[in-house]
Each structure stands twice: as C-alpha cells, then as structure tokens.
Design a protein around this motif. Structure first.
Motif, PDB file in Angstrom:
ATOM      1  N   CYS A   1      15.626  41.920  28.632  1.00 52.10           N
ATOM      2  CA  CYS A   1      14.862  42.775  27.733  1.00 52.10           C
ATOM      3  C   CYS A   1      15.812  43.248  26.630  1.00 52.10           C
ATOM      4  O   CYS A   1      17.018  43.014  26.706  1.00 52.10           O
ATOM      5  N   PHE A   2      15.279  43.908  25.634  1.00 52.40           N
ATOM      6  CA  PHE A   2      16.144  44.337  24.539  1.00 52.40           C
ATOM      7  C   PHE A   2      15.923  45.805  24.194  1.00 52.40           C
ATOM      8  O   PHE A   2      14.895  46.392  24.538  1.00 52.40           O
ATOM      9  N   GLU A   3      16.896  46.364  23.516  1.00 54.32           N
ATOM     10  CA  GLU A   3      16.806  47.717  22.980  1.00 54.32           C
ATOM     11  C   GLU A   3      17.408  47.707  21.579  1.00 54.32           C
ATOM     12  O   GLU A   3      18.522  47.208  21.385  1.00 54.32           O
ATOM     13  N   ASP A   4      16.669  48.216  20.627  1.00 52.12           N
ATOM     14  CA  ASP A   4      17.164  48.295  19.250  1.00 52.12           C
ATOM     15  C   ASP A   4      17.897  49.628  19.055  1.00 52.12           C
ATOM     16  O   ASP A   4      17.310  50.697  19.225  1.00 52.12           O
ATOM     17  N   LYS A   5      19.192  49.525  18.742  1.00 54.59           N
ATOM     18  CA  LYS A   5      20.010  50.721  18.569  1.00 54.59           C
ATOM     19  C   LYS A   5      20.310  50.934  17.086  1.00 54.59           C
ATOM     20  O   LYS A   5      20.600  49.990  16.353  1.00 54.59           O
ATOM     21  N   LYS A   6      20.250  52.174  16.695  1.00 53.27           N
ATOM     22  CA  LYS A   6      20.488  52.525  15.298  1.00 53.27           C
ATOM     23  C   LYS A   6      21.913  52.168  14.897  1.00 53.27           C
ATOM     24  O   LYS A   6      22.877  52.476  15.586  1.00 53.27           O
ATOM     25  N   ALA A   7      22.025  51.489  13.754  1.00 49.72           N
ATOM     26  CA  ALA A   7      23.331  51.085  13.223  1.00 49.72           C
ATOM     27  C   ALA A   7      23.779  52.086  12.160  1.00 49.72           C
ATOM     28  O   ALA A   7      22.960  52.822  11.588  1.00 49.72           O
ATOM     29  N   PRO A   8      25.103  52.165  11.896  1.00 48.23           N
ATOM     30  CA  PRO A   8      25.602  53.087  10.871  1.00 48.23           C
ATOM     31  C   PRO A   8      24.916  52.873   9.531  1.00 48.23           C
ATOM     32  O   PRO A   8      24.697  53.813   8.777  1.00 48.23           O
ATOM     33  N   ARG A   9      24.586  51.635   9.244  1.00 47.57           N
ATOM     34  CA  ARG A   9      23.876  51.338   7.996  1.00 47.57           C
ATOM     35  C   ARG A   9      22.993  50.126   8.202  1.00 47.57           C
ATOM     36  O   ARG A   9      23.251  49.288   9.074  1.00 47.57           O
ATOM     37  N   GLY A  10      21.936  50.041   7.435  1.00 47.23           N
ATOM     38  CA  GLY A  10      21.050  48.892   7.538  1.00 47.23           C
ATOM     39  C   GLY A  10      20.102  48.976   8.721  1.00 47.23           C
ATOM     40  O   GLY A  10      19.839  50.038   9.281  1.00 47.23           O
ATOM     41  N   ARG A  11      19.597  47.817   9.110  1.00 45.16           N
ATOM     42  CA  ARG A  11      18.613  47.735  10.181  1.00 45.16           C
ATOM     43  C   ARG A  11      19.237  48.000  11.549  1.00 45.16           C
ATOM     44  O   ARG A  11      20.436  47.778  11.738  1.00 45.16           O
ATOM     45  N   PRO A  12      18.436  48.455  12.529  1.00 48.31           N
ATOM     46  CA  PRO A  12      18.949  48.650  13.889  1.00 48.31           C
ATOM     47  C   PRO A  12      19.477  47.340  14.471  1.00 48.31           C
ATOM     48  O   PRO A  12      19.044  46.258  14.086  1.00 48.31           O
ATOM     49  N   THR A  13      20.424  47.445  15.384  1.00 48.81           N
ATOM     50  CA  THR A  13      21.004  46.260  16.032  1.00 48.81           C
ATOM     51  C   THR A  13      20.327  46.055  17.381  1.00 48.81           C
ATOM     52  O   THR A  13      20.182  47.001  18.170  1.00 48.81           O
ATOM     53  N   ARG A  14      19.921  44.839  17.682  1.00 50.91           N
ATOM     54  CA  ARG A  14      19.212  44.533  18.932  1.00 50.91           C
ATOM     55  C   ARG A  14      20.211  44.115  20.015  1.00 50.91           C
ATOM     56  O   ARG A  14      20.976  43.171  19.844  1.00 50.91           O
ATOM     57  N   TYR A  15      20.191  44.847  21.114  1.00 53.57           N
ATOM     58  CA  TYR A  15      21.049  44.546  22.259  1.00 53.57           C
ATOM     59  C   TYR A  15      20.186  44.041  23.414  1.00 53.57           C
ATOM     60  O   TYR A  15      19.159  44.634  23.752  1.00 53.57           O
ATOM     61  N   TRP A  16      20.653  42.958  24.003  1.00 54.79           N
ATOM     62  CA  TRP A  16      19.934  42.342  25.125  1.00 54.79           C
ATOM     63  C   TRP A  16      20.618  42.705  26.442  1.00 54.79           C
ATOM     64  O   TRP A  16      21.838  42.780  26.523  1.00 54.79           O
ATOM     65  N   SER A  17      19.800  42.923  27.454  1.00 50.27           N
ATOM     66  CA  SER A  17      20.347  43.248  28.783  1.00 50.27           C
ATOM     67  C   SER A  17      19.455  42.643  29.862  1.00 50.27           C
ATOM     68  O   SER A  17      18.340  42.184  29.586  1.00 50.27           O
ATOM     69  N   LEU A  18      19.950  42.650  31.085  1.00 49.36           N
ATOM     70  CA  LEU A  18      19.221  42.063  32.211  1.00 49.36           C
ATOM     71  C   LEU A  18      18.193  43.032  32.777  1.00 49.36           C
ATOM     72  O   LEU A  18      18.372  44.248  32.734  1.00 49.36           O
ATOM     73  N   THR A  19      17.122  42.488  33.313  1.00 55.03           N
ATOM     74  CA  THR A  19      16.115  43.272  34.029  1.00 55.03           C
ATOM     75  C   THR A  19      16.381  43.139  35.533  1.00 55.03           C
ATOM     76  O   THR A  19      17.130  42.254  35.968  1.00 55.03           O
ATOM     77  N   PRO A  20      15.769  43.994  36.354  1.00 52.15           N
ATOM     78  CA  PRO A  20      15.930  43.847  37.811  1.00 52.15           C
ATOM     79  C   PRO A  20      15.512  42.471  38.319  1.00 52.15           C
ATOM     80  O   PRO A  20      16.061  41.970  39.304  1.00 52.15           O
ATOM     81  N   LYS A  21      14.543  41.839  37.651  1.00 53.20           N
ATOM     82  CA  LYS A  21      14.078  40.515  38.086  1.00 53.20           C
ATOM     83  C   LYS A  21      15.192  39.480  38.039  1.00 53.20           C
ATOM     84  O   LYS A  21      15.199  38.513  38.809  1.00 53.20           O
ATOM     85  N   SER A  22      16.180  39.694  37.169  1.00 48.41           N
ATOM     86  CA  SER A  22      17.266  38.719  37.025  1.00 48.41           C
ATOM     87  C   SER A  22      18.146  38.632  38.265  1.00 48.41           C
ATOM     88  O   SER A  22      18.929  37.689  38.411  1.00 48.41           O
ATOM     89  N   ASN A  23      18.007  39.607  39.168  1.00 47.73           N
ATOM     90  CA  ASN A  23      18.837  39.586  40.385  1.00 47.73           C
ATOM     91  C   ASN A  23      18.616  38.328  41.210  1.00 47.73           C
ATOM     92  O   ASN A  23      19.478  37.935  42.002  1.00 47.73           O
ATOM     93  N   SER A  24      17.450  37.686  41.014  1.00 47.85           N
ATOM     94  CA  SER A  24      17.161  36.466  41.775  1.00 47.85           C
ATOM     95  C   SER A  24      18.117  35.327  41.407  1.00 47.85           C
ATOM     96  O   SER A  24      18.226  34.346  42.142  1.00 47.85           O
ATOM     97  N   HIS A  25      18.831  35.460  40.287  1.00 51.20           N
ATOM     98  CA  HIS A  25      19.776  34.422  39.864  1.00 51.20           C
ATOM     99  C   HIS A  25      21.138  34.560  40.550  1.00 51.20           C
ATOM    100  O   HIS A  25      21.989  33.687  40.410  1.00 51.20           O
ATOM    101  N   PHE A  26      21.335  35.642  41.263  1.00 46.91           N
ATOM    102  CA  PHE A  26      22.642  35.898  41.878  1.00 46.91           C
ATOM    103  C   PHE A  26      22.529  35.858  43.397  1.00 46.91           C
ATOM    104  O   PHE A  26      21.457  36.063  43.963  1.00 46.91           O
ATOM    105  N   SER A  27      23.632  35.571  44.037  1.00 45.77           N
ATOM    106  CA  SER A  27      23.628  35.453  45.495  1.00 45.77           C
ATOM    107  C   SER A  27      23.187  36.761  46.131  1.00 45.77           C
ATOM    108  O   SER A  27      23.503  37.846  45.658  1.00 45.77           O
ATOM    109  N   ASP A  28      22.415  36.651  47.196  1.00 46.94           N
ATOM    110  CA  ASP A  28      21.861  37.809  47.890  1.00 46.94           C
ATOM    111  C   ASP A  28      22.168  37.668  49.379  1.00 46.94           C
ATOM    112  O   ASP A  28      21.736  36.720  50.023  1.00 46.94           O
TER     113      ASP A  28
END
Length: 207
Positions: free
Chosen positions: A47-74
């Motif tokens: 998922c993503f979150e748009d964070k306010k930048a010092p100038r110009g448009r917000p910067t989009r940061y991507w991160s993992l959701t809980p569902k992504s845990n299925s990609h890692f050893s359990d």
C-alpha cells in the motif's frame, strides 16, 4: 528471484520506499518498477502513503501490508507442535487436556455472546460461520431440506490438531453445546484426509 519478490524483500528490510529508490536499487526504470508495484497493490501485498515534501508535490512511499506475510517463512506450525510437546513434558497429558478445555470454554463464552442475539437455527449458524471465518476457518453454511451443513474449508490449527486429536473433539463438543435443540455430527474431517471439515446440523426441537 522475481522482480516483485525483490521489491517485497526490499520493503521488508528497509521499510517504506519510493518507486524512485526501488528503481535505483533494482537497476530498473521508475516506470518499470511502478508496473510491478501496481500488480502488488492489486494483490493486496503493498500500500502507499503520500507524505508532504518540503516543496512541490507529496512524495509517495510504498510499504507492505499484513497480507504480504504469506511471502515469508512461517514457523507457527512448528512452534505449535513444540508447545504441545512442552506442555505434555511439564504438565502431562492431563495438563494438555486442561489447556484444551480452557480454550474450549473461552471460545464457548465468546460464541454464546454473539449467538444470543439470533433467534433461528439458521441465523445462529450463519453467525457462527462468520465468527469461525474471522478465525481463519473459511466457514460457510448450506441448507439441505431442513438440515444444515456447517462447512470449514480451512483449518488454521491443522498441525496442532494432527498432533492432538482432542483439539478436534473439543470443537465438535463446542458446536454441540452451542446449538442445543439440534443434533451436530462431523461428516467430513480434514485430519482424516478430507478437503474440508463438514458438520451436519439437524434440528430436533422447534426453533
């Protein structure tokens, strides 16, 4: 390793990142990375979150959701089996029975509270299926000429149940206690090789 897997690994180890940083890490174009990100977002892994930048448009940061845990050893299954062995070693078989009974009682109280607001057997079963699905059992209800089938298409405690069948006995007893005025029997059992667990519920009193 596929590009999408590399993206997931980077987000796991480095935290939220921009498409530009990911492109640099993977030696790809930003446009190429964004195509992979779109696919991962559609699958629910990021998922993503748009964070306010010092100038110009917000910067989009991507991160993992809980569902992504299925990609890692359990190792939950392995841990469950180790805990069962430890309980038997320290407290004996009677200690494990007490643990299962406590789990059964806790579930009974939770389920009774929810089912108390439902008046018909059908409504109670659908409420129970909803509760079980929230716990990972993928439960549904089918009606068959006055009878019902409570179907559980997944068993999140399969490893523990395979090690100690009392977990399954406990769940059958739980359903029988909850659905007084009906006969509850297990027709199919994942532990015995079936694709799912199926419980036949037959009314024996008027609802």
């Amino acid at each position: 390793m596929k590009t999408s897997d590399k993206i997931i690994q980077l987000l796991k180890t480095q935290g939220p990142l921009t498409a530009k940083v990911l492109a640099s890490e993977l030696s790809l174009t930003t446009m190429g990375v964004r195509q992979h990100m779109q696919a991962l977002e559609e699958e629910g892994d990021i998922c993503f979150e748009d964070k306010k930048a010092p100038r110009g448009r917000p910067t989009r940061y991507w991160s993992l959701t809980p569902k992504s845990n299925s990609h890692f050893s359990d190792r939950h299954d392995e841990l469950s089996l180790q805990l069962i062995d430890s309980v038997i070693t320290v407290f004996g078989e009677s200690g494990l029975d007490k643990l299962i009974s406590h789990r059964e009682q806790s579930s009974l109280e939770l389920y009774q509270q929810r089912l108390a607001t439902e008046e018909t057997l059908s409504a109670k079963l659908h409420a129970l299926a909803e509760l079980r699905s929230s716990e990972g059992y993928m439960a549904t209800v089918n009606e068959l000429g006055g009878e019902f089938l409570l179907l559980e298409n997944h068993c999140p405690i399969c490893a523990a149940a395979s090690k100690c069948l009392n977990f399954c006995r406990s769940e059958l007893t739980l359903f029988q206690t909850l659905l007084k005025g009906a006969e509850v029997s297990r027709e199919e059992h994942i532990i015995e090789g079936a694709r799912r667990c199926a419980y036949r519920v037959t009314p024996i009193n008027e609802w």
